[in-house]
Design an enzyme around this catalytic site. Structure first.
Site, PDB file in Angstrom:
ATOM      1  N   MET A  61       9.153  -9.541 -62.996  1.00 28.68           N
ATOM      2  CA  MET A  61       7.836  -8.952 -62.745  1.00 28.68           C
ATOM      3  C   MET A  61       7.011  -8.746 -64.012  1.00 28.68           C
ATOM      4  SD  MET A  61       7.444  -8.725 -59.517  1.00 28.68           S
ATOM      5  CE  MET A  61       8.497  -8.907 -58.067  1.00 28.68           C
ATOM      6  N   ASN A 121      11.118  -1.374 -55.995  1.00 27.55           N
ATOM      7  CA  ASN A 121      12.103  -0.594 -56.714  1.00 27.55           C
ATOM      8  C   ASN A 121      12.355  -1.115 -58.133  1.00 27.55           C
ATOM      9  OD1 ASN A 121      14.629   1.187 -56.910  1.00 27.55           O
ATOM     10  ND2 ASN A 121      15.519  -0.861 -57.115  1.00 27.55           N
ATOM     11  N   TYR A 140       6.496   5.119 -70.441  1.00 26.53           N
ATOM     12  CA  TYR A 140       7.161   5.054 -69.144  1.00 26.53           C
ATOM     13  C   TYR A 140       6.541   6.058 -68.170  1.00 26.53           C
ATOM     14  CZ  TYR A 140      10.967   5.147 -65.725  1.00 26.53           C
ATOM     15  OH  TYR A 140      11.709   5.090 -64.568  1.00 26.53           O
ATOM     16  N   GLY A 160      15.802  10.877 -59.409  1.00 30.58           N
ATOM     17  CA  GLY A 160      16.279  11.221 -60.742  1.00 30.58           C
ATOM     18  C   GLY A 160      16.676   9.974 -61.506  1.00 30.58           C
ATOM     19  N   LEU A 161      17.324  10.166 -62.638  1.00 27.03           N
ATOM     20  CA  LEU A 161      17.795   9.055 -63.447  1.00 27.03           C
ATOM     21  C   LEU A 161      18.670   8.152 -62.602  1.00 27.03           C
ATOM     22  CD1 LEU A 161      18.132   7.735 -66.266  1.00 27.03           C
ATOM     23  CD2 LEU A 161      20.117   9.235 -66.593  1.00 27.03           C
ATOM     24  N   ASP A 163      21.384   5.255 -61.608  1.00 32.07           N
ATOM     25  CA  ASP A 163      22.679   4.890 -62.181  1.00 32.07           C
ATOM     26  C   ASP A 163      22.765   3.392 -62.437  1.00 32.07           C
ATOM     27  OD1 ASP A 163      22.665   4.259 -59.523  1.00 32.07           O
ATOM     28  OD2 ASP A 163      24.729   4.893 -59.134  1.00 32.07           O
ATOM     29  N   SER A 207      20.367  -0.166 -67.568  1.00 36.93           N
ATOM     30  CA  SER A 207      19.112  -0.161 -68.329  1.00 36.93           C
ATOM     31  C   SER A 207      18.497   1.226 -68.382  1.00 36.93           C
ATOM     32  CB  SER A 207      18.119  -1.150 -67.706  1.00 36.93           C
ATOM     33  OG  SER A 207      17.832  -0.805 -66.368  1.00 36.93           O
TER      34      SER A 207
END
Length: 287
Positions: free
Chosen positions: A88, A114, A178, A211-212, A214, A217
């Site tokens: 992308m 996503n 970000y 959240g973060l 898993d 990256s």
């Protein structure tokens, strides 16, 4: 009093998410284009959709990883699974991906976005070049995919599903480019939801604040900066699927993120305290 208020709000949110009227049968035969499908939450989303009998087009940059996920989806019972390897970061890619999905599935019921471009945390990620790359992957490609898929989703009365981050609601340290891309997502799709509503276009938009993730990256991007633990992929993915299938406007996983978003405007000092608990403040910012 504040503690009682927080407990009461928590109970209300728990009751809301517990009773979401999710009907698994509604996803049988649904036509789904899923981006970022090769690892992490995206991979788990693909497996959940496969178990539920959805028709899938999966995309991610790495073909070998996609082939593995496609094979697993077929074993789990997906009636149709196709894939297209695509990065992308290239502005011409979204059109190719959406056209591929329309050709293979004959239309779309869900566009689940996503994919993620993660830059290393710290001041070294603030350059214009790094920010431009992040905006293309994490924001502009979402806009392109949405614009291209919207006519088909309008015909099917379908859904746009946007997997975002708490950093799109609550800014924090060492993540400025970000976070900017994630805030742009929240603003764009919030505005688009209103536009569709006033035009009587029956396309749902579900913003998912996770959240973060898993995936390697994401973990690498914040290594040494945050103490936050990664959200379990299968559970986070199921929360996304349940929320989007019931056409909810928002999904928060873990659910406490909804409280943090509300607290952002109400209690700025406690908010700063909460954020400091997530950061490894002994780590110096990179030059």
């Amino acid at each position: 009093m504040k503690v009682l208020l927080l407990v009461g709000l928590g109970a209300l949110f728990f009751a809301y998410y517990w009773d979401d009227n999710f009907d698994a049968a509604s996803l049988q035969g649904a036509r789904v284009l899923l981006t970022g499908a090769s690892v992490g939450v995206g991979e788990e989303l693909a497996y959940h959709y496969a178990r539920l009998g959805s028709h899938l087009v999966l995309t991610a940059p790495t073909e070998a990883l996609l082939q593995k996920v496609v094979g697993n989806c077929r074993k789990l019972g997906a009636p149709k699974v196709f894939y297209i390897a695509a990065d992308m970061a290239s502005p011409e890619v979204p059109e190719r991906v959406v056209q591929f999905a329309l050709d293979k599935l004959g239309g779309l019921d869900y566009l689940v976005m996503n994919h993620l471009g993660a830059a290393p945390a710290g001041t070294r990620a603030r350059s214009a070049q790094a920010t431009r790359w992040l905006m293309q992957v994490n924001f502009l490609s979402y806009v392109q995919l949405t614009s291209l898929a919207l006519p088909s989703l309008t015909d099917s009365k379908g859904s746009l599903v946007v997997v975002s981050s708490l950093l799109g609601r609550v800014p924090t340290s060492f993540s400025s480019p970000y976070s900017a891309a994630k805030f742009a997502l929240d603003s764009f799709f919030g505005s688009l939801r209103r536009e569709l509503d006033v035009q009587d276009v029956n396309v749902a938009i579900t913003m998912c604040v996770l959240g973060l993730q898993d995936r390697a990256s994401a973990a690498e991007g914040v290594r040494g900066v945050t103490r936050a633990k990664a959200a379990p992929g299968p559970k986070a993915a199921l929360a996304v699927i349940r929320g989007s299938a019931t056409r909810a406007s928002g999904v928060f996983y873990p659910w406490r993120f909804h409280l943090l978003c509300l607290l952002r405007g109400w209690m700025p000092q406690p908010r700063a305290w909460f954020i400091r608990q997530e950061l490894n403040i002994t780590t110096p910012a990179a030059a």
